[in-house]
Design a protein around this motif. Structure first.
Motif, PDB file in Angstrom:
ATOM      1  N   TYR A 175       2.616  -2.261   6.842  1.00  0.00           N
ATOM      2  CA  TYR A 175       2.633  -1.120   5.933  1.00  0.00           C
ATOM      3  C   TYR A 175       3.947  -0.356   5.867  1.00  0.00           C
ATOM      4  N   THR A 195       0.500   7.352  -0.198  1.00  0.00           N
ATOM      5  CA  THR A 195      -0.532   8.318  -0.534  1.00  0.00           C
ATOM      6  C   THR A 195      -1.930   7.783  -0.297  1.00  0.00           C
ATOM      7  N   SER A 196      -2.042   6.506   0.057  1.00  0.00           N
ATOM      8  CA  SER A 196      -3.366   5.911   0.221  1.00  0.00           C
ATOM      9  C   SER A 196      -3.776   5.794   1.670  1.00  0.00           C
ATOM     10  N   GLN A 197      -3.066   6.494   2.572  1.00  0.00           N
ATOM     11  CA  GLN A 197      -3.382   6.351   3.977  1.00  0.00           C
ATOM     12  C   GLN A 197      -4.781   6.858   4.307  1.00  0.00           C
ATOM     13  N   ASN A 198      -5.327   7.747   3.464  1.00  0.00           N
ATOM     14  CA  ASN A 198      -6.662   8.237   3.746  1.00  0.00           C
ATOM     15  C   ASN A 198      -7.708   7.159   3.545  1.00  0.00           C
ATOM     16  N   HIS A 199      -7.309   5.991   3.054  1.00  0.00           N
ATOM     17  CA  HIS A 199      -8.239   4.869   2.914  1.00  0.00           C
ATOM     18  C   HIS A 199      -8.250   4.004   4.161  1.00  0.00           C
ATOM     19  N   PHE A 200      -7.366   4.284   5.124  1.00  0.00           N
ATOM     20  CA  PHE A 200      -7.365   3.528   6.361  1.00  0.00           C
ATOM     21  C   PHE A 200      -8.592   3.890   7.184  1.00  0.00           C
ATOM     22  N   THR A 201      -9.119   2.910   7.910  1.00  0.00           N
ATOM     23  CA  THR A 201     -10.205   3.191   8.835  1.00  0.00           C
ATOM     24  C   THR A 201      -9.656   3.928  10.043  1.00  0.00           C
ATOM     25  N   MET A 219       0.838  -1.185   0.000  1.00  0.00           N
ATOM     26  CA  MET A 219       0.000   0.000   0.000  1.00  0.00           C
ATOM     27  C   MET A 219       0.874   1.235   0.000  1.00  0.00           C
ATOM     28  N   GLU A 262      -7.513   1.788  12.101  1.00  0.00           N
ATOM     29  CA  GLU A 262      -6.199   1.516  11.513  1.00  0.00           C
ATOM     30  C   GLU A 262      -5.269   2.712  11.659  1.00  0.00           C
TER      31      GLU A 262
END
Length: 297
Positions: free
Chosen positions: A67, A4-10, A1, A13
């Motif tokens: 991660y 830049t995709s950390q905004n997809h973590f709940t 992952m 998370e």
């Protein structure tokens, strides 16, 4: 992952721990100090926390080990080491750090700055050089990463090299099997992308507050102090003796300084707040001596 995709973590998370101090509580259980540093507490008392939920610590390390890839770290370095997020006077920076409110610390109700001040005062009380006192005052400043939206597992936690195989001396090593680098032939050998005894300065560490604060202060403090900042969470090295094959003689010479600092990092907390009015003149002079008037983040 990707980074830049950390905004997809709940939310769970991003913040698996009830507080950042749950990581430090876990360190205290793993590495109890044989000597008392904090004047108001015995070492044994540091182990008598109401047991934090162990599953939150495990979940924290599952996320951290999953991660924190080599590419993730490179992306974070490219992003944060531009130092274009914020610029402020040193004392404003400490107030900024105090926005990290922690209502669930089982040890003390003191704010972040008071924690740092206690560490610095314990070092000063034992007669160490003033640059080491400054290290104590500054060492957790990198936790401002949380205030820039970084997940806890990219701010705190035991650090470790990325780009090579993972040592079984790292806490919860079983979770690395979920990391893409674990099965990547470029990264999963003993040396990975490194050469034998290349020196830690040539090794990329997992991303967090150690590496960030080191880069903030790297032009301001002696080399011994910079090692304290950069590697104080590298427990697999300074507590477990791992990764000797990456070290050079300079690292081995510096190890004693990291070991000297570590107990002050872990065991200097006590519930009595420092008297800032009395201490302020000393620390204003100290900061003026070693740090620039403004810090860049």
């Amino acid at each position: 992952m990707s980074a830049t995709s950390q905004n997809h973590f709940t939310a769970k998370e991003v913040n698996p721990l009830a507080s950042l101090d749950e990581w430090e509580d876990d360190l205290l259980k793993r590495y109890p100090d044989p000597e008392q540093i904090a004047a108001s507490k015995s070492t044994d008392e540091y182990r008598n926390y109401e047991e934090p939920a162990r599953d939150t610590v495990r979940e924290f390390y599952r996320l951290n080990h999953t991660y924190q890839t080599y590419d993730f770290v490179q992306q974070k370095r490219a992003d944060y080491l531009q130092f274009d997020k914020k610029k402020m006077p040193v004392w404003d920076a400490f107030q900024f750090l105090n926005q990290l409110v922690d209502d669930s610390d089982p040890d003390t109700d003191l704010d972040q700055f008071q924690h740092l001040l206690q560490t610095a005062e314990a070092i000063r009380r034992d007669g160490h050089p003033d640059w080491m006192v400054c290290v104590g005052l500054l060492h957790d400043m990198g936790k401002v990463l949380c205030l820039f939206g970084e997940p806890q597992w990219a701010v705190v936690g035991d650090t470790f090299p990325v780009g090579c195989s993972y040592s079984d001396k790292i806490v919860y090593p079983e979770f690395f099997k979920n990391n893409p680098d674990y099965s990547n032939e470029r990264y999963n050998t003993k040396l990975g992308v490194y050469k034998p005894n290349c020196g830690l300065r040539n090794v990329t560490m997992s991303w967090g507050h150690d590496e960030y604060v080191y880069n903030i202060a790297k032009d301001s403090l002696p080399e011994e102090g910079l090692y304290m900042l950069r590697y104080h969470s590298f427990y697999p090295w300074h507590k477990e003796g791992a990764y000797d094959y990456l070290l050079d003689e300079h690292d081995r010479n510096m190890l004693k300084w990291v070991k000297l600092f570590n107990p002050y990092d872990l065991y200097s907390k006590n519930p009595t707040p420092p008297d800032w009015k009395v201490l302020r003149p000393y620390y204003e002079d100290l900061v003026a001596k070693y740090l620039p008037s403004e810090l860049k983040f």
